[in-house]
Design a protein around this motif. Structure first.
Motif, PDB file in Angstrom:
ATOM      1  N   THR A   1      -5.701  12.951  -9.954  1.00 43.00           N
ATOM      2  CA  THR A   1      -6.859  13.307  -9.002  1.00 43.00           C
ATOM      3  C   THR A   1      -6.317  13.684  -7.799  1.00 43.00           C
ATOM      4  N   VAL A   2      -5.440  12.805  -6.945  1.00 42.35           N
ATOM      5  CA  VAL A   2      -4.735  13.041  -5.567  1.00 42.35           C
ATOM      6  C   VAL A   2      -3.575  13.460  -5.814  1.00 42.35           C
ATOM      7  N   CYS A   3      -3.288  14.826  -5.827  1.00 38.66           N
ATOM      8  CA  CYS A   3      -1.869  15.393  -6.074  1.00 38.66           C
ATOM      9  C   CYS A   3      -1.332  15.420  -4.630  1.00 38.66           C
ATOM     10  N   ILE A   4       0.000  14.727  -4.434  1.00 33.79           N
ATOM     11  CA  ILE A   4       0.579  14.665  -3.141  1.00 33.79           C
ATOM     12  C   ILE A   4       1.994  15.118  -3.471  1.00 33.79           C
ATOM     13  N   ASN A   5       2.279  16.395  -2.722  1.00 31.54           N
ATOM     14  CA  ASN A   5       3.665  16.905  -3.271  1.00 31.54           C
ATOM     15  C   ASN A   5       4.737  16.622  -2.045  1.00 31.54           C
ATOM     16  N   ASP A   6       5.109  15.403  -2.286  1.00 27.88           N
ATOM     17  CA  ASP A   6       6.092  14.645  -1.276  1.00 27.88           C
ATOM     18  C   ASP A   6       6.906  13.795  -2.062  1.00 27.88           C
ATOM     19  N   ALA A   7       8.429  13.886  -1.864  1.00 22.31           N
ATOM     20  CA  ALA A   7       9.492  13.301  -2.570  1.00 22.31           C
ATOM     21  C   ALA A   7       9.357  11.935  -2.555  1.00 22.31           C
ATOM     22  N   SER A   8       8.494  11.346  -1.490  1.00 25.19           N
ATOM     23  CA  SER A   8       8.490   9.690  -1.542  1.00 25.19           C
ATOM     24  C   SER A   8       7.319   9.143  -2.500  1.00 25.19           C
ATOM     25  N   VAL A   9       6.578  10.094  -2.741  1.00 26.22           N
ATOM     26  CA  VAL A   9       5.651   9.727  -3.715  1.00 26.22           C
ATOM     27  C   VAL A   9       6.052   9.792  -5.266  1.00 26.22           C
ATOM     28  N   SER A  10       5.659   8.864  -6.064  1.00 21.47           N
ATOM     29  CA  SER A  10       6.109   8.962  -7.510  1.00 21.47           C
ATOM     30  C   SER A  10       5.351   9.703  -8.288  1.00 21.47           C
ATOM     31  N   ARG A  11       5.498  10.212  -9.496  1.00 19.06           N
ATOM     32  CA  ARG A  11       4.746  11.077 -10.323  1.00 19.06           C
ATOM     33  C   ARG A  11       3.449  10.258 -10.604  1.00 19.06           C
ATOM     34  N   GLY A  12       3.364   9.304 -11.114  1.00 19.73           N
ATOM     35  CA  GLY A  12       2.171   8.446 -11.063  1.00 19.73           C
ATOM     36  C   GLY A  12       2.364   7.237 -10.313  1.00 19.73           C
ATOM     37  N   HIS A  13       1.797   7.452  -8.995  1.00 23.66           N
ATOM     38  CA  HIS A  13       2.114   6.533  -7.938  1.00 23.66           C
ATOM     39  C   HIS A  13       1.093   5.336  -7.806  1.00 23.66           C
ATOM     40  N   ALA A  14      -0.096   5.749  -8.017  1.00 23.96           N
ATOM     41  CA  ALA A  14      -1.208   4.645  -7.797  1.00 23.96           C
ATOM     42  C   ALA A  14      -2.193   4.892  -8.601  1.00 23.96           C
ATOM     43  N   ARG A  15      -3.352   3.964  -8.607  1.00 25.17           N
ATOM     44  CA  ARG A  15      -4.532   4.134  -9.034  1.00 25.17           C
ATOM     45  C   ARG A  15      -5.553   3.773  -8.119  1.00 25.17           C
ATOM     46  N   ILE A  16      -6.654   4.613  -8.308  1.00 23.00           N
ATOM     47  CA  ILE A  16      -8.196   3.874  -7.432  1.00 23.00           C
ATOM     48  C   ILE A  16      -9.048   3.926  -8.509  1.00 23.00           C
ATOM     49  N   THR A  17      -9.716   2.756  -8.540  1.00 23.92           N
ATOM     50  CA  THR A  17     -10.697   2.560  -9.539  1.00 23.92           C
ATOM     51  C   THR A  17     -12.023   2.535  -8.694  1.00 23.92           C
ATOM     52  N   ILE A  18     -13.161   3.110  -9.097  1.00 21.18           N
ATOM     53  CA  ILE A  18     -14.482   2.899  -8.431  1.00 21.18           C
ATOM     54  C   ILE A  18     -15.355   2.692  -9.445  1.00 21.18           C
ATOM     55  N   LYS A  19     -15.917   1.227  -9.418  1.00 18.06           N
ATOM     56  CA  LYS A  19     -16.908   0.776 -10.387  1.00 18.06           C
ATOM     57  C   LYS A  19     -18.157   0.246  -9.451  1.00 18.06           C
ATOM     58  N   ASP A  20     -19.372   0.890  -9.658  1.00 17.43           N
ATOM     59  CA  ASP A  20     -20.546   0.459  -8.736  1.00 17.43           C
ATOM     60  C   ASP A  20     -20.157   0.633  -7.365  1.00 17.43           C
ATOM     61  N   ASN A  21     -20.296  -0.438  -6.583  1.00 15.92           N
ATOM     62  CA  ASN A  21     -19.700  -0.387  -4.995  1.00 15.92           C
ATOM     63  C   ASN A  21     -18.271  -0.823  -4.624  1.00 15.92           C
ATOM     64  N   ASP A  22     -17.609  -1.206  -5.938  1.00 13.82           N
ATOM     65  CA  ASP A  22     -16.308  -1.774  -5.692  1.00 13.82           C
ATOM     66  C   ASP A  22     -15.253  -0.613  -5.682  1.00 13.82           C
ATOM     67  N   VAL A  23     -14.263  -0.340  -4.784  1.00 12.41           N
ATOM     68  CA  VAL A  23     -13.221   0.318  -4.912  1.00 12.41           C
ATOM     69  C   VAL A  23     -11.905  -0.501  -4.799  1.00 12.41           C
ATOM     70  N   VAL A  24     -11.037  -0.382  -5.929  1.00 14.19           N
ATOM     71  CA  VAL A  24      -9.839  -1.107  -6.002  1.00 14.19           C
ATOM     72  C   VAL A  24      -8.619   0.001  -6.113  1.00 14.19           C
TER      73      VAL A  24
END
Length: 103
Positions: free
Chosen positions: A28-51
């Protein structure tokens, strides 16, 4: 409500559910930088909560300068860092994201 990540001059609008962050073009958020892993992180949005969760990335994920170790809530204006790439989590009230067309 529109939630987004601003990284440099780019703005990534986040959708309800799971949003992926990494170097892979399918993220979803593609960052072309060597310090960023291929699958680096996950942001989950459920109702008003963002994790935000780090996915065992090599260079880690930070929120407000602190390395996260588990699921971490995000709030409007938080500075986030994926590897060595900084950005900001932004919440906007309107349904339509602002554009730069017509300027």
């Amino acid at each position: 409500m529109v939630r987004s990540l601003r990284i440099g001059h780019r703005r990534f609008v986040l959708s309800p559910g799971v949003n992926t962050v990494g170097r892979e073009p399918k993220c979803t958020v593609c960052i072309n930088d060597a310090s960023v892993s291929r699958g680096h992180a996950r942001i989950t949005i459920k109702d008003n909560d963002v994790v935000l969760e780090d996915l065992a990335s090599k260079n880690g994920t930070q929120v407000m300068g602190e390395t996260i170790k588990g699921p971490t809530p995000l709030k409007d204006g938080d500075e986030v860092e994926f590897g060595h790439v900084k950005g900001w989590f932004i919440v906007e009230a309107g349904e339509d994201p602002p554009t730069t067309t017509g300027l």
